[in-house]
Design an enzyme around this catalytic site. Structure first.
Site, PDB file in Angstrom:
ATOM      1  CB  CYS A  60       8.156   4.707  -6.506  1.00 41.82           C
ATOM      2  SG  CYS A  60       9.352   3.349  -6.515  1.00 41.82           S
ATOM      3  CG  ASP A  67       3.832   4.258  -5.140  1.00 44.68           C
ATOM      4  OD1 ASP A  67       3.561   3.537  -6.113  1.00 44.68           O
ATOM      5  OD2 ASP A  67       4.955   4.312  -4.623  1.00 44.68           O
ATOM      6  CD  GLU A  83      -8.305  20.003  13.378  1.00 49.22           C
ATOM      7  OE1 GLU A  83      -9.374  20.290  12.799  1.00 49.22           O
ATOM      8  OE2 GLU A  83      -7.198  20.020  12.815  1.00 49.22           O
ATOM      9  CG  LEU A  84     -11.117  14.606  12.042  1.00 50.50           C
ATOM     10  CD1 LEU A  84     -12.569  14.391  11.684  1.00 50.50           C
ATOM     11  CD2 LEU A  84     -10.321  13.314  11.914  1.00 50.50           C
ATOM     12  CG  HIS A 101       3.958   0.915  -1.133  1.00 49.52           C
ATOM     13  ND1 HIS A 101       3.599  -0.126  -1.944  1.00 49.52           N
ATOM     14  CD2 HIS A 101       3.971   2.016  -1.916  1.00 49.52           C
ATOM     15  CE1 HIS A 101       3.389   0.318  -3.168  1.00 49.52           C
ATOM     16  NE2 HIS A 101       3.621   1.615  -3.177  1.00 49.52           N
ATOM     17  CD  GLU A 102       7.308  -1.951   1.758  1.00 53.46           C
ATOM     18  OE1 GLU A 102       7.007  -2.934   1.058  1.00 53.46           O
ATOM     19  OE2 GLU A 102       7.753  -0.887   1.272  1.00 53.46           O
TER      20      GLU A 102
END
Length: 145
Positions: A60, A67, A83-84, A101-102
């Site tokens: 935060c 968070d 690629e993962l 968060h946004e």
């Protein structure tokens, strides 16, 4: 041989200090993490890729408290696919960032678009409740024709 956390480390005090200050290979890979792509193996076929990242963390920007979220990413690839392993390292780079968060969900969208220019993408950040507040951020992008 078993070892409990209450016991002393098998390393000497000097070795322990050196070990704790040196950069770990995982930390180096995370710090260098960028989104890597490869050619879409089925260009022209419209299909969706669903990815769930259940261990997203950031901090935060106001309190510094951690968070935690699950990031749900769904996209229709265009010319490139992400690629993962690179995505995992990129996402882990957020763990020490002070970001809302946004902003975190929107930044992930921007970086994903820059990396692979998908036809469509939807990213949802489902953040664990903190202080009796549950937040879900969802962003979408559709490639202009």
């Amino acid at each position: 041989m078993s070892y409990s956390p209450a016991q002393r480390s098998p390393l000497s005090e000097t070795e322990n200090q050196e070990h704790s200050t040196e950069s770990k290979y995982g930390e180096r890979l995370i710090a260098e993490g960028t989104l890597i792509t490869f050619p879409n193996p089925r260009i022209g076929r419209r299909y969706e890729i669903h990815i769930t990242l259940p261990e997203f963390t950031c901090k935060c920007p106001f309190s510094g408290y951690p968070d935690f979220a699950t990031i749900h990413l769904t996209y229709v690839p265009n010319q490139r696919v992400v690629e993962l392993k690179a995505l995992k390292l990129y996402i882990n780079n957020y763990r020490d960032r002070y970001i809302s968060h946004e902003e975190s969900v929107n930044q992930i969208l921007d970086d994903f678009i820059a990396a692979c220019d998908p036809l469509e993408i939807r990213i949802k950040g489902d953040f664990l409740p903190r202080g009796n507040v549950h937040t879900v951020i969802e962003v979408n992008h559709h490639k202009e024709a």
